[in-house]
Structures are given as structure tokens and as C-alpha cells.
Design a protein around this motif. Structure first.
Motif, PDB file in Angstrom:
ATOM      1  N   LYS A  35     -61.169 -12.242 113.565  1.00  0.00           N
ATOM      2  CA  LYS A  35     -60.596 -12.679 114.834  1.00  0.00           C
ATOM      3  C   LYS A  35     -59.134 -12.260 114.910  1.00  0.00           C
ATOM      4  CE  LYS A  35     -63.680 -16.623 115.508  1.00  0.00           C
ATOM      5  NZ  LYS A  35     -63.776 -18.090 115.745  1.00  0.00           N
ATOM      6  N   VAL A  36     -58.570 -12.411 116.099  1.00  0.00           N
ATOM      7  CA  VAL A  36     -57.150 -12.120 116.313  1.00  0.00           C
ATOM      8  C   VAL A  36     -56.522 -13.341 116.962  1.00  0.00           C
ATOM      9  CG1 VAL A  36     -55.467 -10.626 117.442  1.00  0.00           C
ATOM     10  CG2 VAL A  36     -57.628  -9.656 116.631  1.00  0.00           C
ATOM     11  N   ARG A  37     -55.405 -13.754 116.412  1.00  0.00           N
ATOM     12  CA  ARG A  37     -54.706 -14.868 117.043  1.00  0.00           C
ATOM     13  C   ARG A  37     -53.203 -14.623 117.025  1.00  0.00           C
ATOM     14  NH1 ARG A  37     -57.009 -19.991 114.453  1.00  0.00           N
ATOM     15  NH2 ARG A  37     -55.513 -20.955 115.844  1.00  0.00           N
ATOM     16  N   VAL A  38     -52.521 -15.301 117.920  1.00  0.00           N
ATOM     17  CA  VAL A  38     -51.065 -15.225 117.987  1.00  0.00           C
ATOM     18  C   VAL A  38     -50.485 -16.094 116.879  1.00  0.00           C
ATOM     19  CG1 VAL A  38     -49.015 -15.637 119.408  1.00  0.00           C
ATOM     20  CG2 VAL A  38     -51.150 -14.870 120.481  1.00  0.00           C
ATOM     21  N   TYR A  52     -57.504 -11.120 111.234  1.00  0.00           N
ATOM     22  CA  TYR A  52     -58.012 -11.514 109.922  1.00  0.00           C
ATOM     23  C   TYR A  52     -59.506 -11.233 109.810  1.00  0.00           C
ATOM     24  CZ  TYR A  52     -58.934 -15.983 112.422  1.00  0.00           C
ATOM     25  OH  TYR A  52     -59.328 -16.940 113.316  1.00  0.00           O
ATOM     26  N   ILE A  53     -59.890 -10.785 108.614  1.00  0.00           N
ATOM     27  CA  ILE A  53     -61.222 -10.262 108.364  1.00  0.00           C
ATOM     28  C   ILE A  53     -61.844 -11.002 107.198  1.00  0.00           C
ATOM     29  CG2 ILE A  53     -62.479  -8.192 107.618  1.00  0.00           C
ATOM     30  CD1 ILE A  53     -60.172  -6.629 109.070  1.00  0.00           C
ATOM     31  N   CYS A  95     -58.793 -10.986 104.542  1.00  0.00           N
ATOM     32  CA  CYS A  95     -57.724  -9.990 104.539  1.00  0.00           C
ATOM     33  C   CYS A  95     -56.978 -10.112 105.858  1.00  0.00           C
ATOM     34  CB  CYS A  95     -58.291  -8.580 104.393  1.00  0.00           C
ATOM     35  SG  CYS A  95     -58.979  -8.222 102.761  1.00  0.00           S
ATOM     36  N   PHE A  96     -55.652 -10.018 105.825  1.00  0.00           N
ATOM     37  CA  PHE A  96     -54.842 -10.249 107.011  1.00  0.00           C
ATOM     38  C   PHE A  96     -53.994  -9.032 107.361  1.00  0.00           C
ATOM     39  CE2 PHE A  96     -55.463 -14.365 104.939  1.00  0.00           C
ATOM     40  CZ  PHE A  96     -55.892 -15.174 105.995  1.00  0.00           C
ATOM     41  N   PHE A  97     -54.006  -8.665 108.642  1.00  0.00           N
ATOM     42  CA  PHE A  97     -53.073  -7.699 109.205  1.00  0.00           C
ATOM     43  C   PHE A  97     -52.180  -8.459 110.180  1.00  0.00           C
ATOM     44  CE2 PHE A  97     -56.978  -5.332 108.389  1.00  0.00           C
ATOM     45  CZ  PHE A  97     -56.559  -4.116 107.870  1.00  0.00           C
ATOM     46  N   VAL A  98     -50.878  -8.371 110.026  1.00  0.00           N
ATOM     47  CA  VAL A  98     -49.948  -8.932 111.008  1.00  0.00           C
ATOM     48  C   VAL A  98     -49.356  -7.758 111.780  1.00  0.00           C
ATOM     49  CG1 VAL A  98     -47.900 -10.342 111.385  1.00  0.00           C
ATOM     50  CG2 VAL A  98     -49.462 -10.888 109.501  1.00  0.00           C
ATOM     51  N   LEU A  99     -49.604  -7.723 113.087  1.00  0.00           N
ATOM     52  CA  LEU A  99     -49.344  -6.549 113.919  1.00  0.00           C
ATOM     53  C   LEU A  99     -48.428  -6.876 115.083  1.00  0.00           C
ATOM     54  CD1 LEU A  99     -53.132  -5.736 114.044  1.00  0.00           C
ATOM     55  CD2 LEU A  99     -51.490  -4.303 112.832  1.00  0.00           C
TER      56      LEU A  99
END
Length: 427
Positions: A35-38, A52-53, A95-99
């Protein structure tokens, strides 16, 4: 005594980034297993998008190499019209990507709401996306999944490429695996005779045509019909085409949707294709230096009074999520991991754009990263300056190779989305 026990642990902002560094805000997107969250950084108060995956789902869908590939590619790139990586880290579950946060929504959302967009808006977006593609291709990277869903707007209305899950480095060897979203695939992908970065320019042409006319240039009720249309059908214009698009605009669309890659816009070697596109008469109103510095006022500004994304994501998170995301301390014992979990543990490494030097994990790209970054090419950096580039070679690739080829994109890793006729990678 109880008050002392319950006192929250102080956050170590000097250490590696982790989920404790961020305040979790609303959910704004959803993928196959993430999912993607602010989120807001607790120390700097800056807002980001957190992708996050779930590791277990990633392993189940055999997408571990793709996640690591995306993580490594995103560390390498930095451009005003790309959704850039700020931080990367993992915990035991995700696993986290902060974009970079894009509050303007994706172009699929706006296309479905408006039906089509004015030509001057599409020209502005195409110019920005072409700049981003020119940069990626100079870095030896092809995106492979350009479509309105993967083009995000910031709150001012600037367009950015996102979702590098099936992006790959390319070299002299052509790829043959079928990957991407079928309606936007170039004919050379479907022919399975080999392709390279030229496919991205075709996909950009499909997007531009769809944005202007509200329909795709090639269609079919079945996959075989769509394949035939992309491969054989003559490019046709809607009856009201001249009311929606100028003759020079149609020239650009026709040039991008040219099946002969030697004639397709953007495809000349050594970046000359992008320069030729920049010089086309359709882009005469565009000041490219100002555009790439994000100094031009975008002609389409998303309505900030409304949510520019599907509000059901937030509702689903509140009502249906049985394991809501929260920061958790990592387990000390990591000895009994499966091979796939160990691969993620070892290769999905931490990244902090404010502390770490940028680098390429691909030795054949080392000569590019020092000359093709946003700062050194004269483009305005899309984020605060990163330290000087690290030119040390790291030959550790996924499965020990220098880069991931299309062998991870076999037929078993592609599913049919019957709702829109797209072929999408499982990841």
C-alpha cells in the motif's frame, strides 16, 4: 514505577531510517501486495509517500528480484520529473520505500474524471515526461510501464514518472520478455524479436493520444485482437481530432507511434532522439530550461479542495485491514530465514538521501552516474542536494548478475487484468 516503564523510547534519528521516524497518515494507494500512505518525518516535519511491500506476499508471488531491482534503480536516479527515493528500510514484515509525495493524483484518475485534457496541458506533460525519459535512457534505464496510472502530479500540476518495478538497465543486448501493460506495449515487445529503450517512446505516444482524445489509439476486445491492432492497424484519428489537436501535435503523436524504430521520435542514438523531439514545432511554446527548473506555471492545477485519489483506500484500511501498519522493533534472531527472505534482508539495504552518497549498483553504469545526475546536467534537482556521487564499483547484482534481465518476466509472472485489458506483472 509504572510511569517509568511505559515511557516511550527516544527515537534515534542519527541511526538508520526506520518506521519509528515517521508519523503514519492516510492511505492513498494500493498494489498487489503493498500500500501507499502519506507519512510525516517526525524530526524534519516533511511529508512523503510511504510505499510498503509485504515480504511474505512478495516471496509467494516470486517477486523478490523485482523489489530489489526497484530499490537499487531508485537509489541511482534523481530527476525533477521522477518520483524520487528519499529513504529505504525494512522490518520483519515489510520493505519500505519513502518517496516524493505527489498530492495531485495520477493521470488515470484525472482522465476518468475529465474524459480528456486540452492539448496545451498534454503538451506540457509530454515535455516533462520526455525530459524524464531522456534522463533515464542516458542512464541506461528503460521504464517499460509508462501509462497514465504511473504518471503522478504534484500539487502544482507537474508530471512525474513512478513505479519502477519492471524497469531495467539495458545495454547492447536486446530484451525479449513480455512485460508491462498490454495496451501501452510497443509492437516490438509483442513481436518477441527483441527490444530496447525505444519502447518507452511508443508508450508515451499512447498516453499522449489517450490524454488528448480520451481513447487509446489501438484497441481490441481480446488480447489477440489488441495485439493485432497494435502490430498492424493504421493509426486513425477521431472525427473531432482537429478540434482537439493541432496539426503539429498530431505530427508528434504520429512520430511517437511509428512502428519503425529507426523513424520513431525519441529513438536516435546518444540522446539525439530526445533533442530532435525538443526541437519539434509542437514544443515551440516550451522554454525547456525553465520547464526543467520547474519554473513554468503548469496549465493544469489539481483541485486541492478535493482528494485526488480513490477515497476507498482509506476506508478499506480503516474497516478491513486485520494487520494495520505500525512501527515494530526488529527481532534479534534472523538465522532461520528462507533463501528469499535472506535475499531481501541482505540486498534491500537502508538508504537515507540526506546522509548517503548516491551510487549505481551496476558497474557498466558507473561512467554515467557522475555525469547524468540532475544537478550536474544543469537540471534543477528535484530534492535537496545529496552528497557527492560514490563511484566505487559494486558488482553484486541480483542472482549475482550485473543487472536483472527479462528472464524474471516469464509468462508465469504475468496476469491478465480483465477489467482494462492490461497485462501486468504480478509485482
Amino acid at each position: 514505577m509504572g510511569a517509568v516503564c511505559c515511557r516511550p523510547q527516544p527515537i534515534d534519528f542519527d541511526g538508520d531510517a526506520n518506521l519509528f521516524h515517521f508519523v503514519l497518515l492516510r492511505c492513498v494507494g494500493k498494489g498487489a501486495f503493498g500500500k501507499v500512505r502519506v507519512v510525516q518525518h517526525k524530526q524534519t516535519k516533511e511529508l512523503y509517500a510511504l510505499k510498503y511491500i509485504n515480504k511474505a506476499k512478495c516471496v509467494k508471488m516470486k517477486a523478490v528480484p523485482n523489489i530489489i531491482q526497484e530499490r537499487r534503480l531508485l537509489e541511482e536516479v534523481d530527476h525533477p520529473f521522477i518520483v524520487n527515493l528519499r529513504y529505504a528500510f525494512q522490518d520483519d514484515e515489510n520493505c519500505f520505500f519513502v518517496l516524493d509525495l505527489m498530492l495531485g493524483g495520477d493521470l488515470r484518475f484525472h482522465l476518468e474524471r475529465l474524459g480528456s485534457l486540452p492539448e496545451e496541458v498534454v503538451r506540457f506533460f509530454v515535455a516533462q515526461l520526455a525530459s524524464g525519459l531522456g534522463y533515464l535512457h542516458e542512464m541506461g534505464i528503460m521504464h517499460r510501464d509508462i501509462k497514465p496510472d504511473n504518471i503522478l502530479l504534484d500539487e502544482r500540476g507537474n508530471a512525474h514518472l513512478t513505479d519502477f518495478n519492471i524497469a531495467v538497465h539495458f545495454g547492447e543486448r536486446k530484451l525479449t520478455g513480455v512485460a508491462g501493460s498490454m495496451a501501452y506495449m510497443a509492437p516490438e515487445i509483442l513481436a518477441k524479436r527483441g527490444y530496447t529503450y525505444h519502447i518507452d517512446w511508443w508508450s508515451l505516444g499512447v498516453c499522449a493520444y489517450e490524454l488528448v482524445f480520451g481513447r487509446r489509439p489501438f484497441r481490441g476486445r481480446t488480447n489477440s485482437d489488441l495485439t493485432y491492432s497494435i502490430s498492424k492497424d493504421q493509426l486513425k484519428w477521431p472525427e473531432d481530432a482537429e478540434k482537439k489537436c493541432s496539426r503539429t501535435g498530431m505530427q508528434v503523436l504520429r512520430g511517437l507511434l511509428e512502428r519503425d524504430t529507426s523513424k520513431r521520435f525519441g529513438c536516435k542514438e546518444n540522446g539525439e532522439g530526445f533533442q530532435e523531439l525538443r526541437r519539434h514545432g509542437w514544443f515551440k511554446p516550451i522554454d525547456w530550461d525553465a520547464l526543467e527548473g520547474k519554473e513554468l506555471p503548469p496549465p493544469f492545477v489539481p483541485d486541492q479542495k478535493k482528494a485526488n485519489f480513490d477515497a476507498s483506500y482509506e476506508l478499506e484500511e480503516l474497516l478491513l485491514e486485520d494487520n494495520p501498519l505500525k512501527a515494530k522493533a526488529r527481532k534479534a534472531n534472523q538465522d532461520n530465514l528462507s533463501a528469499e527472505m535472506r535475499q531481501m534482508e541482505d540486498q534491500f539495504t537502508s538508504y537515507d538521501f540526506k546522509k548517503m552518497q548516491r551510487r549505481s549498483y551496476y558497474p557498466h553504469n558507473q561512467h554515467l552516474i557522475s555525469t547524468a545526475t540532475a544537478t550536474s546536467s544543469g537540471l534543477a534537482s528535484s530534492r535537496p542536494a545529496t552528497p557527492a556521487n560514490d563511484l566505487k564499483s559494486d558488482s553484486i547484482g541480483i542472482h549475482g548478475s550485473d543487472y536483472v534481465d527479462d528472464s524474471i518476466r516469464d509468462k508465469d509472472s504475468i496476469r491478465l487484468d480483465r477489467m482494462n485489458g492490461d497485462l501486468k506483472d504480478q509485482s
